[in-house]
Scaffold this motif. Structure first.
Motif, mmCIF file in Angstrom:
data_model
loop_
_atom_site.group_PDB
_atom_site.id
_atom_site.type_symbol
_atom_site.label_atom_id
_atom_site.label_comp_id
_atom_site.label_asym_id
_atom_site.label_seq_id
_atom_site.Cartn_x
_atom_site.Cartn_y
_atom_site.Cartn_z
ATOM 1 N N UNK A 4 10.985 -9.683 49.088
ATOM 2 C CA UNK A 4 11.478 -8.859 47.991
ATOM 3 C C UNK A 4 12.252 -9.689 46.978
ATOM 4 N N UNK A 5 13.168 -10.525 47.459
ATOM 5 C CA UNK A 5 13.959 -11.348 46.550
ATOM 6 C C UNK A 5 13.081 -12.374 45.844
ATOM 7 N N UNK A 6 12.129 -12.951 46.565
ATOM 8 C CA UNK A 6 11.243 -13.946 45.956
ATOM 9 C C UNK A 6 10.361 -13.328 44.877
ATOM 10 N N UNK A 7 9.876 -12.093 45.118
ATOM 11 C CA UNK A 7 8.926 -11.460 44.193
ATOM 12 C C UNK A 7 9.588 -10.841 42.983
ATOM 13 N N UNK A 8 10.891 -10.577 43.037
ATOM 14 C CA UNK A 8 11.592 -9.894 41.950
ATOM 15 C C UNK A 8 12.535 -10.857 41.231
ATOM 16 N N UNK A 9 12.186 -11.306 40.026
ATOM 17 C CA UNK A 9 13.075 -12.212 39.279
ATOM 18 C C UNK A 9 14.458 -11.617 39.026
ATOM 19 N N UNK A 10 14.551 -10.292 38.938
ATOM 20 C CA UNK A 10 15.857 -9.665 38.679
ATOM 21 C C UNK A 10 16.822 -9.849 39.848
ATOM 22 N N UNK A 11 16.293 -10.228 41.021
ATOM 23 C CA UNK A 11 17.146 -10.446 42.189
ATOM 24 C C UNK A 11 17.490 -11.920 42.401
ATOM 25 N N UNK A 12 17.094 -12.767 41.475
ATOM 26 C CA UNK A 12 17.410 -14.193 41.602
ATOM 27 C C UNK A 12 18.828 -14.445 41.109
ATOM 28 N N UNK A 13 19.775 -13.823 41.810
ATOM 29 C CA UNK A 13 21.190 -13.911 41.514
ATOM 30 C C UNK A 13 21.915 -14.400 42.768
ATOM 31 N N UNK A 14 23.120 -14.953 42.598
ATOM 32 C CA UNK A 14 23.827 -15.545 43.749
ATOM 33 C C UNK A 14 23.940 -14.631 44.956
ATOM 34 N N UNK A 15 24.293 -13.370 44.748
ATOM 35 C CA UNK A 15 24.492 -12.461 45.877
ATOM 36 C C UNK A 15 23.220 -12.341 46.720
ATOM 37 N N UNK A 16 22.070 -12.201 46.057
ATOM 38 C CA UNK A 16 20.814 -12.006 46.772
ATOM 39 C C UNK A 16 20.282 -13.317 47.325
ATOM 40 N N UNK A 17 20.556 -14.421 46.661
ATOM 41 C CA UNK A 17 20.159 -15.715 47.203
ATOM 42 C C UNK A 17 20.951 -16.037 48.473
ATOM 43 N N UNK A 18 22.222 -15.648 48.501
ATOM 44 C CA UNK A 18 23.002 -15.814 49.728
ATOM 45 C C UNK A 18 22.437 -14.956 50.856
ATOM 46 N N UNK A 19 21.943 -13.776 50.505
ATOM 47 C CA UNK A 19 21.292 -12.937 51.518
ATOM 48 C C UNK A 19 20.052 -13.625 52.085
ATOM 49 N N UNK A 20 19.331 -14.336 51.221
ATOM 50 C CA UNK A 20 18.158 -15.078 51.700
ATOM 51 C C UNK A 20 18.572 -16.182 52.674
ATOM 52 N N UNK A 21 19.657 -16.890 52.350
ATOM 53 C CA UNK A 21 20.151 -17.911 53.275
ATOM 54 C C UNK A 21 20.559 -17.293 54.606
ATOM 55 N N UNK A 22 21.197 -16.121 54.542
ATOM 56 C CA UNK A 22 21.575 -15.421 55.773
ATOM 57 C C UNK A 22 20.341 -15.038 56.574
ATOM 58 N N UNK A 23 19.293 -14.571 55.890
ATOM 59 C CA UNK A 23 18.055 -14.197 56.578
ATOM 60 C C UNK A 23 17.408 -15.411 57.239
ATOM 61 N N UNK A 24 17.420 -16.561 56.563
ATOM 62 C CA UNK A 24 16.849 -17.773 57.154
ATOM 63 C C UNK A 24 17.631 -18.207 58.391
ATOM 64 N N UNK A 25 18.972 -18.107 58.322
ATOM 65 C CA UNK A 25 19.790 -18.448 59.487
ATOM 66 C C UNK A 25 19.509 -17.490 60.642
ATOM 67 N N UNK A 26 19.356 -16.203 60.339
ATOM 68 C CA UNK A 26 19.052 -15.215 61.382
ATOM 69 C C UNK A 26 17.701 -15.497 62.030
ATOM 70 N N UNK A 27 16.709 -15.827 61.201
ATOM 71 C CA UNK A 27 15.383 -16.124 61.750
ATOM 72 C C UNK A 27 15.421 -17.375 62.623
ATOM 73 N N UNK A 28 16.200 -18.377 62.210
ATOM 74 C CA UNK A 28 16.337 -19.580 63.027
ATOM 75 C C UNK A 28 16.973 -19.255 64.376
#
Length: 321
Positions: free
Chosen positions: A48-72
């Motif tokens: 969702x964050x990757x596909x939506x340019x409007x979500x390319x903001x710090x708050x949502x990018x941090x959520x992506x980092x959190x998701x990557x850590x969770x998946x790891x």
């Protein structure tokens, strides 16, 4: 005899959940379902964050980092546990065991830094909204991610080095579904006080530091919220912090319990401890994207737009913060 006295054993044996061996296949069903749900939920958030340019903001990018850590975190532990439950594949090499231990603890430390960065994001958004764009940028998020990785590497590599110096000459059965630092150290025929103290002080020192900084951030946030003139404005400001507070509880409370139970929980039955340890690598990765997806309108609306196709209703851009 040379193998017995070698500094590094060839293999360890993961035994699973003691006393529940006959139920391993049944236990694997909810574990597998929770793991698949966690992968799908975090994958949907990342897409969702990757596909939506409007979500390319710090708050949502941090959520992506959190998701990557969770998946790891979950992917490091759960597939090995499922292989043990389904195929009795408990044998694991010493190197693979250390690698699994490294990524488990590494993911936890990285996630702690990301949660701290998210608290700082809320602090700037609420206390200094006019400076939000200047202080927090994509570059700032990248630096926070790099700092999290470097700190995790610096903190966990000594654990690996401490374990590699030990002599293993006795039983090599680990009563667990995955390799954990002290579970490995206790099998050594040597003094493991250095491992015990480092393994105890490391998570508490770093976790306490992160929690302290998060608490300071929220103290300033509460002061700023109390100064807001209207009640709706105060409610909106607090609502933006609600998801983060839920994720903090999901992460730190089970982590503290698991760390304390591993070292001091002699009265806790081993099967209870191991089941809870597995839930710790399953539930936060599953619930974190759900919490943010349900409580954050921007993510919820954009996810619906991404997964329902271009014919969906056009949504207005998300409000900053």
């Amino acid at each position: 005899m040379s193998n017995v006295s070698s500094l590094a054993p060839d293999t360890f044996i993961l035994t699973g959940i003691p006393g529940m061996e006959q139920l391993h296949v049944w236990i694997s069903v909810p574990f597998c379902c929770l793991y698949l749900a966690a992968v799908l939920a975090n994958g949907a958030l990342l897409l969702t964050v990757w596909a939506e340019p409007s979500l390319h903001q710090p708050m949502y990018l941090l959520l992506c980092l959190l998701a990557l850590a969770d998946l790891t975190l979950s992917t490091t532990a759960v597939p090995r546990a499922l292989a043990l439950f389904w195929f009795r594949a408990g044998e694991i090499s010493f190197g693979a065991c250390l690698t699994q231990m490294f990524f488990l603890h590494f993911a936890c430390l990285v996630e702690s830094v990301i949660l701290l960065a998210m608290a700082f994001d809320r602090f700037v958004a609420i206390c200094f909204p006019l400076r939000y764009g200047a202080v927090l940028s994509v570059r700032a998020v990248a630096r926070a991610g790099l700092a999290a990785v470097l700190r995790g590497l610096g903190a966990i590599l000594p654990c690996v080095l401490l374990l590699r110096r030990l002599r293993f000459c006795g039983p090599r059965a680990i009563a667990h579904t995955y390799c954990e630092h002290m579970a490995i150290a206790r099998l050594a025929c040597a003094d493991v006080r250095a491992d015990a103290w480092y393994g105890l002080l490391l998570p508490f020192a770093l976790g306490a530091l992160d929690l302290l900084l998060i608490a300071v951030s929220y103290a300033f946030i509460l002061l700023a919220v109390c100064r807001l003139p209207s009640r709706p404005a105060r409610s909106k400001a607090l609502h933006t912090c609600g998801s983060h507070l839920c994720v903090l509880l999901l992460f730190y409370v089970p982590a503290a319990f698991a760390a304390l139970a591993q070292r001091f929980g002699r009265g806790i039955a081993p099967d209870v401890h191991i089941v809870l340890a597995n839930l710790y690598v399953l539930l936060p990765p599953l619930l974190n994207p759900i919490v943010y997806g349900v409580r954050t309108r921007q993510i919820r609306d954009r996810a619906l737009k991404v997964f329902t196709g271009p014919g969906s209703r056009v949504l207005r851009p998300p409000a900053r913060g």
